[in-house]
Design an enzyme around this catalytic site. Structure first.
Site, mmCIF file in Angstrom:
data_model
loop_
_atom_site.group_PDB
_atom_site.id
_atom_site.type_symbol
_atom_site.label_atom_id
_atom_site.label_comp_id
_atom_site.label_asym_id
_atom_site.label_seq_id
_atom_site.Cartn_x
_atom_site.Cartn_y
_atom_site.Cartn_z
ATOM 1 N N HIS A 50 0.847 -1.183 0.000
ATOM 2 C CA HIS A 50 0.000 0.000 0.000
ATOM 3 C C HIS A 50 0.890 1.243 0.000
ATOM 4 C CE1 HIS A 50 -3.720 -2.218 1.880
ATOM 5 N NE2 HIS A 50 -3.277 -2.783 0.750
ATOM 6 N N GLU A 52 1.428 3.726 2.045
ATOM 7 C CA GLU A 52 2.197 4.061 3.238
ATOM 8 C C GLU A 52 3.474 3.227 3.323
ATOM 9 O OE1 GLU A 52 -2.256 4.204 4.435
ATOM 10 O OE2 GLU A 52 -0.966 3.184 2.970
ATOM 11 N N CYS A 75 -4.959 1.516 6.566
ATOM 12 C CA CYS A 75 -5.696 0.312 6.954
ATOM 13 C C CYS A 75 -5.141 -0.245 8.258
ATOM 14 C CB CYS A 75 -5.634 -0.735 5.841
ATOM 15 S SG CYS A 75 -4.001 -1.454 5.581
ATOM 16 N N CYS A 84 -1.243 -1.238 7.578
ATOM 17 C CA CYS A 84 -0.345 -0.098 7.395
ATOM 18 C C CYS A 84 -0.133 0.652 8.710
ATOM 19 C CB CYS A 84 -0.904 0.853 6.339
ATOM 20 S SG CYS A 84 -0.844 0.166 4.672
ATOM 21 N N ARG A 184 -8.304 5.084 -21.050
ATOM 22 C CA ARG A 184 -8.402 3.635 -20.834
ATOM 23 C C ARG A 184 -7.378 3.170 -19.800
ATOM 24 N NH1 ARG A 184 -8.837 1.393 -27.082
ATOM 25 N NH2 ARG A 184 -10.911 2.276 -27.559
ATOM 26 N N ASP A 200 -17.445 -1.571 -35.562
ATOM 27 C CA ASP A 200 -16.031 -1.187 -35.570
ATOM 28 C C ASP A 200 -15.058 -2.333 -35.313
ATOM 29 O OD1 ASP A 200 -16.957 1.393 -35.933
ATOM 30 O OD2 ASP A 200 -16.795 1.934 -33.808
ATOM 31 N N GLU A 283 -17.705 3.624 -23.712
ATOM 32 C CA GLU A 283 -17.302 4.146 -25.013
ATOM 33 C C GLU A 283 -18.365 3.937 -26.089
ATOM 34 O OE1 GLU A 283 -13.437 3.420 -26.489
ATOM 35 O OE2 GLU A 283 -12.424 3.784 -24.594
ATOM 36 N N VAL A 288 -26.201 2.690 -25.403
ATOM 37 C CA VAL A 288 -25.544 2.507 -24.108
ATOM 38 C C VAL A 288 -25.479 3.842 -23.372
ATOM 39 C CG1 VAL A 288 -23.382 1.898 -22.955
ATOM 40 C CG2 VAL A 288 -24.203 0.521 -24.871
#
Length: 362
Positions: A50, A52, A75, A84, A184, A200, A283, A288
């Site tokens: 993590h 930290e 955490c 952490c 992306r 496409d 996309e 959609v």
């Protein structure tokens, strides 16, 4: 530098992990002593350090007496990695400045208490709004069971994402397409409808140096995806109707009951959140987009606008128009030229998309 500027640096460091940490949150940490930056770190992919601990590993010499600025509460439980909080206590950190409380039930305030019980000064809430926005997908998934959704589109000046002659490649130029690949890279999943796949045959990969491919997700109610689709090389996650034909495909299939012959978009998003995809990039296509907007499920619009005027019917979203009083509304955040195009970024009311009683301060 002031506390606020050090936290700003922690936010910049955190952003390096976007698209790479799910199902964990994106976190940045910097360690400072006597006004000098000792180290910085961000959360690594699942199972690794993590933020930290990543920062503590970068310190040359002891960190005793230093201050850590961290964008999310440390955490205090065992998961894939040790707590952490234990690492901070062992290192002798004197003060911890926390951007916001972690909404995860096993942490949520307990990390701050653990540090204070060990005699560490803990201040919570500095640049908290920015820290929560950095992790909007993690917060929404944890508290509401829904991911953050960014809707991205390349479009003409009059809002068309394709011509009436089924031409959608390429409305925008190379620089805008490269910028879309960076989007992306910073998301966990890329969502498209079967219409986009049929028109496409996209790969939905991230074609930039050092880029990471997000998980491709297809909405295909009748399971019409062609057997030679490029996406099937990447084992996509495909949502289809319960009654769709049985097919052997190199994909993970999720069957859902259709509603008015369409996949229930909120159920789709809940399943993505359940699987740990906290940041979803939609996309297309227009149907959609319309489903997401009708459900008030879009958090951010990423629009790349070209100077052409196409006319016709292939707009950003399908379906009938809205009344002004009920139309989805977004706030302009930024605009910047990208090659020959313009990149517009707009946001919904992001703070209003978290529960009002969320305990953001300790």
């Amino acid at each position: 530098m002031s506390d606020a500027r050090w936290m700003g640096l922690a936010l910049e460091v955190a952003a390096r992990g976007l698209g790479r940490t799910a199902p964990n949150p994106v976190v940045g940490a910097v360690i400072v002593r006597d006004g000098e930056l000792l180290a910085e770190g961000f959360t690594q992919p699942p199972g690794q350090d993590h933020a930290e601990v990543n920062a503590l590993r970068q310190v040359s010499g002891p960190a005793e007496g230093a201050t850590m600025y961290v964008t999310l509460e440390p955490c205090c439980h065992w998961g894939r990695t040790p707590p952490c909080t234990d690492a901070l206590i062992k290192a002798g950190i004197r003060r911890v400045v926390v951007g916001t409380i972690d909404p995860f039930p096993l942490v949520s305030g307990a990390g701050v208490r653990r540090l204070r019980e060990a005699g560490i000064q803990v201040d919570v809430g500095l640049r908290g709004q920015d820290c929560r926005r950095m992790n909007l997908g993690f917060f929404r998934s944890t508290l509401l069971g829904l991911p953050m959704v960014s809707l991205k589109a390349g479009m003409s000046l009059d809002g068309r994402i394709a011509s009436d002659y089924r031409e959608s490649r390429w409305i925008t130029g190379p620089a805008a397409r490269e910028a879309a690949h960076h989007l992306r890279d910073r998301h966990d999943a890329v969502l498209v409808g079967i219409g986009t796949v049929l028109a496409d045959d996209p790969e939905l990969t991230t074609r930039i140096p050092g880029g990471r491919d997000a998980r491709p997700v297809v909405l295909d109610s009748q399971l019409r995806i062609p057997a030679d689709s490029k996406l099937l090389r990447r084992k996509p996650l495909i949502f289809c109707g319960e009654q769709a034909e049985e097919r052997e495909l190199p994909a993970d299939l999720v069957r859902l009951p259709l509603q008015q012959d369409r996949l229930p978009i909120q159920d789709v998003l809940r399943e993505l959140a359940r699987r740990g995809y906290h940041r979803v990039l939609a996309e297309g296509g227009g149907q959609v987009h319309r489903s997401l907007l009708d459900g008030d499920l879009v958090d951010v619009l990423e629009l790349f606008v070209n100077g052409r005027l196409l006319g016709g019917s292939a707009g950003l979203m399908s379906g009938p128009g809205f009344h002004l009083s009920s139309a989805p509304a977004f706030r302009f955040v930024s605009s910047a030229p990208v090659g020959e195009d313009l990149h517009l970024r707009l946001e919904a009311d992001l703070d209003g998309r978290l529960p009002a009683d969320y305990p953001s301060r300790g």
